[in-house]
Design a protein around this motif. Structure first.
Motif, PDB file in Angstrom:
ATOM      1  N   ARG A  75     -28.515  -6.958  20.508  1.00  0.00           N
ATOM      2  CA  ARG A  75     -27.410  -6.450  21.323  1.00  0.00           C
ATOM      3  C   ARG A  75     -26.458  -7.548  21.791  1.00  0.00           C
ATOM      4  N   LYS A  76     -26.983  -8.632  22.342  1.00  0.00           N
ATOM      5  CA  LYS A  76     -26.136  -9.673  22.921  1.00  0.00           C
ATOM      6  C   LYS A  76     -25.217 -10.314  21.879  1.00  0.00           C
ATOM      7  N   ARG A  77     -25.786 -10.740  20.758  1.00  0.00           N
ATOM      8  CA  ARG A  77     -24.954 -11.372  19.722  1.00  0.00           C
ATOM      9  C   ARG A  77     -24.030 -10.365  19.067  1.00  0.00           C
TER      10      ARG A  77
ATOM     11  N   GLU B 184     -22.642  -7.740  20.529  1.00  0.00           N
ATOM     12  CA  GLU B 184     -21.526  -7.518  21.443  1.00  0.00           C
ATOM     13  C   GLU B 184     -20.547  -8.691  21.407  1.00  0.00           C
ATOM     14  N   LYS B 185     -21.063  -9.912  21.358  1.00  0.00           N
ATOM     15  CA  LYS B 185     -20.194 -11.089  21.275  1.00  0.00           C
ATOM     16  C   LYS B 185     -19.394 -11.059  19.969  1.00  0.00           C
TER      17      LYS B 185
ATOM     18  N   THR C  74     -18.559  -8.390  18.114  1.00  0.00           N
ATOM     19  CA  THR C  74     -17.529  -7.350  18.118  1.00  0.00           C
ATOM     20  C   THR C  74     -16.381  -7.714  19.061  1.00  0.00           C
ATOM     21  N   ASP C  75     -16.687  -8.329  20.202  1.00  0.00           N
ATOM     22  CA  ASP C  75     -15.612  -8.774  21.107  1.00  0.00           C
ATOM     23  C   ASP C  75     -14.694  -9.776  20.411  1.00  0.00           C
ATOM     24  N   GLU C  76     -15.282 -10.732  19.698  1.00  0.00           N
ATOM     25  CA  GLU C  76     -14.486 -11.742  18.999  1.00  0.00           C
ATOM     26  C   GLU C  76     -13.665 -11.125  17.870  1.00  0.00           C
TER      27      GLU C  76
ATOM     28  N   PHE D 125     -12.510  -8.031  17.771  1.00  0.00           N
ATOM     29  CA  PHE D 125     -11.394  -7.299  18.369  1.00  0.00           C
ATOM     30  C   PHE D 125     -10.314  -8.246  18.880  1.00  0.00           C
ATOM     31  N   GLU D 126     -10.706  -9.403  19.389  1.00  0.00           N
ATOM     32  CA  GLU D 126      -9.723 -10.385  19.845  1.00  0.00           C
ATOM     33  C   GLU D 126      -8.902 -10.917  18.664  1.00  0.00           C
TER      34      GLU D 126
ATOM     35  N   TYR E  75      -8.474  -9.356  15.804  1.00  0.00           N
ATOM     36  CA  TYR E  75      -7.674  -8.236  15.310  1.00  0.00           C
ATOM     37  C   TYR E  75      -6.422  -8.058  16.155  1.00  0.00           C
ATOM     38  N   ASP E  76      -6.537  -8.282  17.467  1.00  0.00           N
ATOM     39  CA  ASP E  76      -5.381  -8.203  18.349  1.00  0.00           C
ATOM     40  C   ASP E  76      -4.324  -9.234  17.929  1.00  0.00           C
TER      41      ASP E  76
END
Length: 59
Positions: free
Chosen positions: A17-19, A21-22, A24-26, A28-29, A31-32
């Motif tokens: 879970r922890k890695r 989530e990290k 997917t956050d990266e 999305f950043e 992709y932004d």
């Protein structure tokens, strides 16, 4: 499309879970940045090749 690399990371590299989530956050950043035209896919592919020698292309 994020589900495909996420599943590979989970199934073949043991991401929990922890890695995950990290990761997917990266993603999305990044992709932004792509959506805002700060970077292109060609930029990413070229940088990965220059830094690792790995060519990203469909086989």
């Amino acid at each position: 499309m994020l589900g495909i690399p996420a599943m590979v990371l989970r199934d073949h590299f043991g991401f929990g879970r922890k890695r995950m989530e990290k990761f997917t956050d990266e993603v999305f950043e990044l992709y932004d940045s792509y959506e805002k035209d700060y970077i292109t896919l060609e930029d990413l592919i070229r940088t990965i090749y220059e830094e690792t020698g790995v060519k990203i292309e469909k086989r």
